[in-house]
Design a protein around this motif. Structure first.
Motif, PDB file in Angstrom:
ATOM      1  N   ALA A 175      49.289  34.270  50.356  1.00 30.34           N
ATOM      2  CA  ALA A 175      48.593  34.976  49.332  1.00 30.34           C
ATOM      3  C   ALA A 175      48.703  36.164  49.217  1.00 30.34           C
ATOM      4  O   ALA A 175      48.944  36.997  50.090  1.00 30.34           O
ATOM      5  N   ASP A 176      48.571  36.923  47.817  1.00 33.09           N
ATOM      6  CA  ASP A 176      48.515  38.162  47.470  1.00 33.09           C
ATOM      7  C   ASP A 176      47.182  38.770  48.079  1.00 33.09           C
ATOM      8  O   ASP A 176      46.368  37.772  48.281  1.00 33.09           O
ATOM      9  N   VAL A 177      47.299  39.989  48.394  1.00 32.95           N
ATOM     10  CA  VAL A 177      45.797  40.649  48.517  1.00 32.95           C
ATOM     11  C   VAL A 177      45.083  40.781  47.011  1.00 32.95           C
ATOM     12  O   VAL A 177      45.670  41.605  46.232  1.00 32.95           O
ATOM     13  N   PHE A 229      41.458  39.121  39.590  1.00 30.93           N
ATOM     14  CA  PHE A 229      40.794  37.909  39.357  1.00 30.93           C
ATOM     15  C   PHE A 229      40.372  38.119  37.660  1.00 30.93           C
ATOM     16  O   PHE A 229      40.098  37.067  37.021  1.00 30.93           O
ATOM     17  N   LEU A 230      39.709  39.367  37.519  1.00 36.40           N
ATOM     18  CA  LEU A 230      39.220  39.264  36.018  1.00 36.40           C
ATOM     19  C   LEU A 230      40.269  39.464  35.226  1.00 36.40           C
ATOM     20  O   LEU A 230      40.125  38.461  33.998  1.00 36.40           O
ATOM     21  N   GLY A 231      41.430  40.045  35.471  1.00 39.66           N
ATOM     22  CA  GLY A 231      42.804  39.703  34.579  1.00 39.66           C
ATOM     23  C   GLY A 231      42.953  38.381  34.316  1.00 39.66           C
ATOM     24  O   GLY A 231      43.607  37.998  32.991  1.00 39.66           O
ATOM     25  N   ALA A 232      42.897  37.471  35.196  1.00 36.92           N
ATOM     26  CA  ALA A 232      43.316  36.025  35.284  1.00 36.92           C
ATOM     27  C   ALA A 232      42.542  35.356  34.248  1.00 36.92           C
ATOM     28  O   ALA A 232      42.875  34.460  33.325  1.00 36.92           O
ATOM     29  N   PRO A 250      42.725  30.932  47.353  1.00 36.97           N
ATOM     30  CA  PRO A 250      44.229  30.659  47.474  1.00 36.97           C
ATOM     31  C   PRO A 250      44.517  29.600  48.212  1.00 36.97           C
ATOM     32  O   PRO A 250      43.805  29.106  48.952  1.00 36.97           O
ATOM     33  N   LEU A 251      45.349  28.799  47.676  1.00 34.62           N
ATOM     34  CA  LEU A 251      45.761  27.354  48.206  1.00 34.62           C
ATOM     35  C   LEU A 251      46.555  27.544  49.551  1.00 34.62           C
ATOM     36  O   LEU A 251      46.311  26.768  50.372  1.00 34.62           O
ATOM     37  N   ALA A 252      47.155  28.651  49.658  1.00 30.11           N
ATOM     38  CA  ALA A 252      48.129  28.881  50.972  1.00 30.11           C
ATOM     39  C   ALA A 252      47.692  30.559  51.280  1.00 30.11           C
ATOM     40  O   ALA A 252      48.278  31.179  51.067  1.00 30.11           O
ATOM     41  N   ASN A 297      33.121  24.408  33.806  1.00 29.52           N
ATOM     42  CA  ASN A 297      34.347  23.336  33.715  1.00 29.52           C
ATOM     43  C   ASN A 297      35.546  23.895  33.133  1.00 29.52           C
ATOM     44  O   ASN A 297      36.728  23.482  33.623  1.00 29.52           O
ATOM     45  N   PHE A 298      35.453  24.670  31.961  1.00 32.73           N
ATOM     46  CA  PHE A 298      36.738  25.181  31.643  1.00 32.73           C
ATOM     47  C   PHE A 298      37.591  25.952  32.513  1.00 32.73           C
ATOM     48  O   PHE A 298      38.914  25.919  32.875  1.00 32.73           O
ATOM     49  N   ILE A 299      36.840  26.820  33.208  1.00 31.75           N
ATOM     50  CA  ILE A 299      37.370  27.768  34.205  1.00 31.75           C
ATOM     51  C   ILE A 299      37.962  26.943  35.267  1.00 31.75           C
ATOM     52  O   ILE A 299      39.159  27.074  35.939  1.00 31.75           O
ATOM     53  N   MET A 300      37.337  26.096  35.779  1.00 34.53           N
ATOM     54  CA  MET A 300      37.892  25.110  36.977  1.00 34.53           C
ATOM     55  C   MET A 300      39.176  24.342  36.737  1.00 34.53           C
ATOM     56  O   MET A 300      40.093  24.208  37.361  1.00 34.53           O
ATOM     57  N   GLU A 301      39.154  23.928  35.353  1.00 35.70           N
ATOM     58  CA  GLU A 301      40.356  23.273  34.896  1.00 35.70           C
ATOM     59  C   GLU A 301      41.504  23.996  34.556  1.00 35.70           C
ATOM     60  O   GLU A 301      42.681  23.672  34.679  1.00 35.70           O
ATOM     61  N   ASN A 302      41.511  25.395  34.341  1.00 37.93           N
ATOM     62  CA  ASN A 302      42.222  26.031  33.611  1.00 37.93           C
ATOM     63  C   ASN A 302      42.794  27.267  34.684  1.00 37.93           C
ATOM     64  O   ASN A 302      43.944  27.727  34.347  1.00 37.93           O
ATOM     65  N   LEU A 303      42.060  27.752  35.591  1.00 39.60           N
ATOM     66  CA  LEU A 303      42.530  28.900  36.170  1.00 39.60           C
ATOM     67  C   LEU A 303      42.970  28.564  37.599  1.00 39.60           C
ATOM     68  O   LEU A 303      42.508  27.782  38.373  1.00 39.60           O
ATOM     69  N   VAL A 304      44.435  28.458  37.611  1.00 38.80           N
ATOM     70  CA  VAL A 304      45.093  27.938  38.576  1.00 38.80           C
ATOM     71  C   VAL A 304      45.953  28.996  39.459  1.00 38.80           C
ATOM     72  O   VAL A 304      46.655  28.833  40.177  1.00 38.80           O
ATOM     73  N   LYS A 305      46.045  30.245  38.753  1.00 34.85           N
ATOM     74  CA  LYS A 305      46.947  31.251  39.407  1.00 34.85           C
ATOM     75  C   LYS A 305      46.205  32.760  39.317  1.00 34.85           C
ATOM     76  O   LYS A 305      45.696  32.769  38.056  1.00 34.85           O
ATOM     77  N   VAL A 306      45.969  33.382  40.034  1.00 34.51           N
ATOM     78  CA  VAL A 306      45.764  34.709  40.134  1.00 34.51           C
ATOM     79  C   VAL A 306      46.883  35.609  40.638  1.00 34.51           C
ATOM     80  O   VAL A 306      47.224  35.542  41.980  1.00 34.51           O
ATOM     81  N   LYS A 307      47.264  36.480  39.811  1.00 32.03           N
ATOM     82  CA  LYS A 307      48.432  37.426  40.235  1.00 32.03           C
ATOM     83  C   LYS A 307      49.588  36.525  40.554  1.00 32.03           C
ATOM     84  O   LYS A 307      50.019  35.701  39.554  1.00 32.03           O
ATOM     85  N   HIS A 308      50.196  36.464  41.673  1.00 31.30           N
ATOM     86  CA  HIS A 308      51.317  35.745  41.740  1.00 31.30           C
ATOM     87  C   HIS A 308      50.619  34.285  42.707  1.00 31.30           C
ATOM     88  O   HIS A 308      51.446  33.614  43.143  1.00 31.30           O
ATOM     89  N   THR A 309      49.528  34.232  42.894  1.00 31.20           N
ATOM     90  CA  THR A 309      48.701  33.275  43.940  1.00 31.20           C
ATOM     91  C   THR A 309      48.246  32.219  43.261  1.00 31.20           C
ATOM     92  O   THR A 309      47.356  32.399  42.310  1.00 31.20           O
ATOM     93  N   SER A 310      48.709  31.099  43.737  1.00 26.49           N
ATOM     94  CA  SER A 310      47.937  29.853  43.174  1.00 26.49           C
ATOM     95  C   SER A 310      46.676  29.703  43.641  1.00 26.49           C
ATOM     96  O   SER A 310      46.532  29.909  44.957  1.00 26.49           O
ATOM     97  N   VAL A 311      45.632  29.295  42.996  1.00 24.84           N
ATOM     98  CA  VAL A 311      44.357  29.183  43.692  1.00 24.84           C
ATOM     99  C   VAL A 311      43.558  27.823  43.116  1.00 24.84           C
ATOM    100  O   VAL A 311      44.072  27.282  42.134  1.00 24.84           O
ATOM    101  N   ARG A 312      42.583  27.669  44.026  1.00 22.22           N
ATOM    102  CA  ARG A 312      41.898  26.266  43.781  1.00 22.22           C
ATOM    103  C   ARG A 312      40.406  26.822  43.326  1.00 22.22           C
ATOM    104  O   ARG A 312      39.936  27.665  43.965  1.00 22.22           O
TER     105      ARG A 312
END
Length: 254
Positions: A95-97, A103-106, A89-91, A137-152
């Motif tokens: 962040a949501d729990v 994670f899998l859904g995202a 999570p970026l913050a 690389n595809f995952i790192m470039e495109n997975l930016v949010k999990v649930k309502h939480t922005s992630v790195r």
């Protein structure tokens, strides 16, 4: 898994083993679930002409790949094409729990096939995803949010260690070490409900499908019950005055 799917998987496993043997090169499966791995064990003797190794990225991973070939046979080394991605999570404060399902859904929303993904292990609300290297690389470039939480999403700087700290010890009292009785006790099922899990092919012991509900467990056996969880049978500790077995099991934290 239906019969047709099982036969297709077995055909693919035979092809990979044959390719390794004939071309003198390593071959790899995609990530396999317990049911897939059980199919492999059914034809393991048939493929005994080729050495193999099973690995999922960490000792505790349930989803694994099979590598056909060995350094002794082929004369060189080749690592498993598995990447470990940190999903943080970026913050953290806001962040949501986040759960495994989140994670899998995202990841599924990105259109990635499940066979490209291994286990997702979570510690301190940070996910560690094992995936096939070509997808990293595809995952790192495109997975930016999990649930309502922005992630790195980034490559883990070092492989996280997930060991026995995620196991919880529980003492149980059972009539015997029969697997159906242990399952009934662990998951608070009736004996008939436990037996139904075997008929539905949902029980695996040490990665192999178990259809014998009267099998006796041994210390160190790892039991996976699809839809319920996973535990290690630590063995008998003592016998009560009434002849009951006092035993210990270790729940796996996921």
């Amino acid at each position: 898994m239906n019969m047709e799917t099982e036969e297709l998987l077995k055909k693919r496993l035979r092809e990979l083993a044959r390719k390794c043997y004939q071309n003198n090169q390593y071959t790899f499966t995609s990530f396999l679930c317990l049911a897939d791995l059980s199919c492999f064990y059914e034809i393991e003797k048939e493929l005994s002409y080729v050495p193999y190794t099973i690995w999922g990225g960490s000792e505790v991973c349930e989803r694994v790949m099979i590598r056909f070939g060995s350094e002794e046979e082929l004369g060189y080394k080749e690592a498993f094409p598995i990447a470990c991605i940190e999903l943080k999570p970026l913050a953290a404060k806001f962040a949501d729990v986040l759960s495994h399902r989140d994670f899998l859904g995202a990841l599924m929303n990105l259109g990635i096939e499940r066979s490209m993904l291994g286990d997702i292990l979570i510690t301190d609300n940070v996910g560690y995803l094992f995936c096939i290297e070509s997808m990293a690389n595809f995952i790192m470039e495109n997975l930016v949010k999990v649930k309502h939480t922005s992630v790195r999403s980034s490559r883990a700087k070092e492989m996280p260690v997930f060991e026995d700290k995620d196991k919880q010890e529980k003492k149980i009292q059972i009539a015997s070490e029969r697997i159906d009785g242990v399952l009934a006790k662990v998951y608070k099922l009736t004996r008939s409900e436990a037996a139904e899990l075997f008929r539905q092919k949902r029980i695996f012991v040490n990665g192999r499908l178990c259809e014998n509900n009267s099998q006796m467990l041994k210390s160190g056996d790892v039991v996976s019950a699809r839809g319920y969880g996973k535990f290690a049978y630590a063995g008998q500790q003592s016998i009560s005055k009434k002849g009951k077995v006092n035993a210990v099991i270790l729940y796996y934290g996921r």
